[in-house]
Design a protein around this motif. Sequence first.
Motif, mmCIF file in Angstrom:
data_model
loop_
_atom_site.group_PDB
_atom_site.id
_atom_site.type_symbol
_atom_site.label_atom_id
_atom_site.label_comp_id
_atom_site.label_asym_id
_atom_site.label_seq_id
_atom_site.Cartn_x
_atom_site.Cartn_y
_atom_site.Cartn_z
ATOM 1 N N ARG A 2 17.055 -10.774 -5.190
ATOM 2 C CA ARG A 2 16.303 -9.528 -5.272
ATOM 3 C C ARG A 2 17.301 -8.387 -5.471
ATOM 4 O O ARG A 2 18.218 -8.206 -4.666
ATOM 5 N N ALA A 8 17.248 3.304 -13.032
ATOM 6 C CA ALA A 8 16.841 2.220 -13.929
ATOM 7 C C ALA A 8 16.414 2.692 -15.301
ATOM 8 O O ALA A 8 16.393 1.901 -16.247
ATOM 9 N N VAL A 17 18.419 -3.453 -16.724
ATOM 10 C CA VAL A 17 17.215 -4.092 -16.183
ATOM 11 C C VAL A 17 16.833 -5.347 -16.966
ATOM 12 O O VAL A 17 16.609 -6.412 -16.367
ATOM 13 N N VAL A 21 16.754 -9.197 -15.405
ATOM 14 C CA VAL A 21 15.540 -10.012 -15.471
ATOM 15 C C VAL A 21 15.814 -11.300 -16.238
ATOM 16 O O VAL A 21 15.403 -12.395 -15.829
ATOM 17 N N ASP A 26 14.988 -10.891 -9.472
ATOM 18 C CA ASP A 26 13.756 -10.158 -9.176
ATOM 19 C C ASP A 26 14.138 -8.689 -8.998
ATOM 20 O O ASP A 26 14.783 -8.322 -8.008
ATOM 21 N N VAL A 27 13.756 -7.837 -9.964
ATOM 22 C CA VAL A 27 14.265 -6.471 -10.019
ATOM 23 C C VAL A 27 13.214 -5.461 -9.564
ATOM 24 O O VAL A 27 12.087 -5.443 -10.072
ATOM 25 N N THR A 28 13.592 -4.621 -8.610
ATOM 26 C CA THR A 28 12.826 -3.429 -8.257
ATOM 27 C C THR A 28 13.581 -2.239 -8.837
ATOM 28 O O THR A 28 14.790 -2.102 -8.610
ATOM 29 N N ALA A 29 12.876 -1.396 -9.582
ATOM 30 C CA ALA A 29 13.531 -0.321 -10.334
ATOM 31 C C ALA A 29 13.059 1.040 -9.843
ATOM 32 O O ALA A 29 11.856 1.340 -9.869
ATOM 33 N N LEU A 40 9.053 0.368 -17.295
ATOM 34 C CA LEU A 40 9.820 -0.526 -16.430
ATOM 35 C C LEU A 40 9.084 -1.847 -16.231
ATOM 36 O O LEU A 40 9.706 -2.916 -16.209
ATOM 37 N N ALA A 45 10.431 -5.411 -14.573
ATOM 38 C CA ALA A 45 10.789 -4.928 -13.239
ATOM 39 C C ALA A 45 9.552 -4.434 -12.491
ATOM 40 O O ALA A 45 8.522 -4.125 -13.090
ATOM 41 N N THR A 46 9.685 -4.333 -11.184
ATOM 42 C CA THR A 46 8.665 -3.707 -10.351
ATOM 43 C C THR A 46 9.083 -2.262 -10.102
ATOM 44 O O THR A 46 10.112 -2.023 -9.445
#
Length: 313
Positions: A2, A8, A17, A21, A26-29, A40, A45-46
């Motif tokens: 994560r 981002a 990003v 991925v 698992d990307v949170t941006a 995004l 990304a989330t």
Amino acid sequence: MRVFVAGATGALGQHLVPQLVGAGHDVTALTRSAGKSQSLRALGATPVVADALDRDAVVAAVREARPDVVVHQLTALAGLKSFRNFDRGFALTNRLRTEGTDNLLAGARAAGTRRFIAQSFAGWPQERTGGRVKTEEDPLDPSPPGPQRRSFAAIKYLEDKVTGATDLEGLALRYGGFYGPGSNMTRDGEIAELVRKRRFPIVGDGSGVWAFCHLDDAASATVAAVERGAPGVYNVCDDEPVEAATWLPDYARAIGAPPPRRVPVWLGRLLGGEVVVSMMTQVRGASNAKAKAALDWKPRYATYREGFSTGLG
């Protein structure tokens, strides 16, 4: 893993990003603009919306994401056109490198994050005497030009805070000068316009040494730093530091522009200020040997010449 990416939607973030991925992370941006959330998501990304200078909001966002790694790519350099009032132009970026760093570190600690990667810069912060190419072991400039001193202090603050952390693994990546799609140095960007109008001259003998890094290569090095490498500072740039008197004519040819003018130092100082003279005649380049060995990374564009030929967009 994560991975939480701050910045981002910036020049580097837009390249980073998708690579994260694509590598299976698992990307949170983080973005401060709700309008950029959809783009995004399209990258895989989330998105999370928060102001990086709002400490409570940042800590809450990082805590909720529970990342293994936080990546700090926060800057505010879009539209910067002059180095005459350098610190004024970098004022918000300097806050992001100080307050923003503190906020992200607080979030990382609250979330139990084990690794923290932050954007620094290779080039003008290095000492402007001695050899033409500097390693991570060489000292920073003990007396940077007056208009850069607050920006220098912000970079040093970021590096010290990140690499000095004892409760997480902190890496500061000193990127070379960015070029390629998304930067201000492309085939048809702000720098290209100045060069075409012959308003980007070589000052003095043009002996200042620059380290370049294509944005795709900066992103791939960051992915490598997310996955491996001991805490510390790493220069992230191509294999060939180059004098301004060489790269600027090469760039002009690559974009079909006329050769740059040459002006004496006194005129360069009058037109562009002290920082321009330093960048053109005094700065030193950077060696990427440590990053290549420790991160098991190599740039796709090994030299700026290859990048100018095929990577400007």
